[in-house]
Structure formats: C-alpha cells, structure tokens
Design a protein around this motif. Structure first.
Motif, PDB file in Angstrom:
ATOM      1  N   ARG A  95       0.855  -1.181   0.000  1.00 46.23           N
ATOM      2  CA  ARG A  95       0.000   0.000   0.000  1.00 46.23           C
ATOM      3  C   ARG A  95       0.893   1.233   0.000  1.00 46.23           C
ATOM      4  NH1 ARG A  95      -5.108   1.223   1.125  1.00 46.23           N
ATOM      5  NH2 ARG A  95      -5.620  -0.793   1.987  1.00 46.23           N
ATOM      6  N   VAL A  96       0.720   2.088  -1.007  1.00 46.11           N
ATOM      7  CA  VAL A  96       1.445   3.350  -1.057  1.00 46.11           C
ATOM      8  C   VAL A  96       0.665   4.354  -0.226  1.00 46.11           C
ATOM      9  CG1 VAL A  96       2.305   5.205  -2.534  1.00 46.11           C
ATOM     10  CG2 VAL A  96       2.399   2.826  -3.338  1.00 46.11           C
ATOM     11  N   ILE A  97       1.362   4.990   0.705  1.00 44.83           N
ATOM     12  CA  ILE A  97       0.722   5.898   1.656  1.00 44.83           C
ATOM     13  C   ILE A  97       1.512   7.196   1.746  1.00 44.83           C
ATOM     14  CG2 ILE A  97      -0.378   4.116   3.060  1.00 44.83           C
ATOM     15  CD1 ILE A  97       2.030   4.149   4.894  1.00 44.83           C
ATOM     16  N   LYS A  98       0.851   8.223   2.216  1.00 49.38           N
ATOM     17  CA  LYS A  98       1.515   9.503   2.447  1.00 49.38           C
ATOM     18  C   LYS A  98       2.481   9.319   3.603  1.00 49.38           C
ATOM     19  CE  LYS A  98       1.690  13.919   1.437  1.00 49.38           C
ATOM     20  NZ  LYS A  98       2.794  14.186   0.558  1.00 49.38           N
ATOM     21  N   ASN A  99       3.724   9.721   3.431  1.00 47.68           N
ATOM     22  CA  ASN A  99       4.729   9.595   4.477  1.00 47.68           C
ATOM     23  C   ASN A  99       4.484  10.678   5.518  1.00 47.68           C
ATOM     24  OD1 ASN A  99       7.012   9.353   6.053  1.00 47.68           O
ATOM     25  ND2 ASN A  99       8.374   9.052   4.316  1.00 47.68           N
ATOM     26  N   GLU A 100       4.240  10.271   6.753  1.00 47.52           N
ATOM     27  CA  GLU A 100       3.943  11.223   7.823  1.00 47.52           C
ATOM     28  C   GLU A 100       5.164  12.052   8.208  1.00 47.52           C
ATOM     29  OE1 GLU A 100       2.351   8.948  11.025  1.00 47.52           O
ATOM     30  OE2 GLU A 100       0.454   8.595  10.017  1.00 47.52           O
ATOM     31  N   ASP A 101       6.362  11.544   7.932  1.00 53.23           N
ATOM     32  CA  ASP A 101       7.585  12.228   8.346  1.00 53.23           C
ATOM     33  C   ASP A 101       7.992  13.366   7.420  1.00 53.23           C
ATOM     34  OD1 ASP A 101       7.731  10.480  10.443  1.00 53.23           O
ATOM     35  OD2 ASP A 101       9.083   9.100   9.414  1.00 53.23           O
ATOM     36  N   ASP A 102       7.558  13.341   6.171  1.00 53.15           N
ATOM     37  CA  ASP A 102       7.908  14.417   5.245  1.00 53.15           C
ATOM     38  C   ASP A 102       6.835  14.527   4.176  1.00 53.15           C
ATOM     39  OD1 ASP A 102       8.399  12.520   3.199  1.00 53.15           O
ATOM     40  OD2 ASP A 102      10.499  12.353   3.741  1.00 53.15           O
TER      41      ASP A 102
END
Length: 173
Positions: free
Chosen positions: A38-45
């Motif tokens: 699953r491609v997800i929005k990276n919370e770190d950047d």
C-alpha cells in the motif's frame, strides 16, 4: 527501506477483510500471494512510503520510502516488478527477525573437558505468565545426560555451564 518508519494512517482504510484472497493491482494498492503493498503519504515528510503487510499480520513487515511520479507530487504507481521486489525484501526482513528471535531463545555452548566433551543448551520458553528455560547437557554421542528447569533469566555462560557440569548437573539455581 526501513521497518522502523511507521505511518499509521491509511494502512487498513478502504481494504476489506475478505480482500486477502483477491488479486488487486491498483496504482497505490497491490495484493496477491499473501502480501499487500500500500502506497501511503509519508507522515515524516512530504513524500510517499510503501507498507508491505503479510496477510493475517496486524503490522507491516516493512515500511519504506516510495518514489515520486513524474509530476513530482503523486507517487509512482505500483507494478508487478516493484511488488515482487517488495515481497522479496519484506520476506527477508521477516526471516531475519525470526532468526534473531530463535538465537535469543536457543543458545548452545560446547565445553571440552579432559575426560569428556559436552554440548550445553539453554532453551527459553517465553510464556507470558511464567517464562522459564530448560538447561540440557549432551555428551559427544548426542545422548542427553541431564535436563533441568531454570529461570528465563538464567545467566548462560561458559562459566555457569562448567559449574553445572562440575556440580554433577544439579539444578544451578
């Protein structure tokens, strides 16, 4: 890629429980042969990440950065080649974790004495309520000579193994 990054959002959203038997091949969700990417929005950047989840597991086996698409805003779509590479990498991560756990729970020492050689094993049983370990001694022919139950925190070393042998395999605790 690292198994340390944990974007929590979006891992289970819009993914039905019965989908584990289905083959799904979408730009941001790919599932087949017991694995889901699953491609997800990276919370770190501001970038994207991909989470690899083995069917039936509550947490991803692997979470790592994912490549931006040509428009530099959206993620590159998943494809078969990328999915197979991710499955191979995530499987290797799980294999290494299993090996590390096994090494932590099962330890072996070889003690060479003038009159005999011994193999001493400590097998930890990680019971939630009452963890313990089994300390075992074997001769050169692999015959079990003794086995005693000890605490899971037993200090297993050449010194403690030698002391156990010299004390005629009496419980060392």
């Amino acid at each position: 890629m690292s198994a340390n990054t944990t974007p929590h959002a979006e891992l289970s959203e819009d993914f039905p429980e019965d989908a584990h038997d289905q083959v799904i091949q979408e730009p941001r969700l790919w599932s087949e042969k017991g694995w889901t990417a699953r491609v997800i929005k990276n919370e770190d950047d501001e970038g994207w990440a991909v989470a690899m989840i083995k069917d039936g597991e509550p947490e991803p086996a692997l979470v790592g950065p994912w490549t931006m698409g040509r428009d530099k805003k959206n993620p590159k779509p998943l494809d078969g080649t990328a999915f197979r590479t991710l499955v191979k990498t995530a499987s290797e991560v799980l294999r290494r974790h299993e090996q590390a756990l096994h090494a932590t729970l099962h330890k072996t020492l070889f003690i060479n004495m003038p009159d005999a050689d011994f193999r001493i094993k400590l097998d930890i049983v990680p019971d939630e309520d009452n963890p313990y370990a089994m300390l075992s001694a074997y001769d050169a022919d692999n015959t079990e000579l003794a086995q005693v139950k000890v605490s899971a925190g037993f200090k297993f070393s050449k010194t403690s193994a030698l002391a156990w042998i010299e004390n005629e395999f009496r419980n060392p605790e």
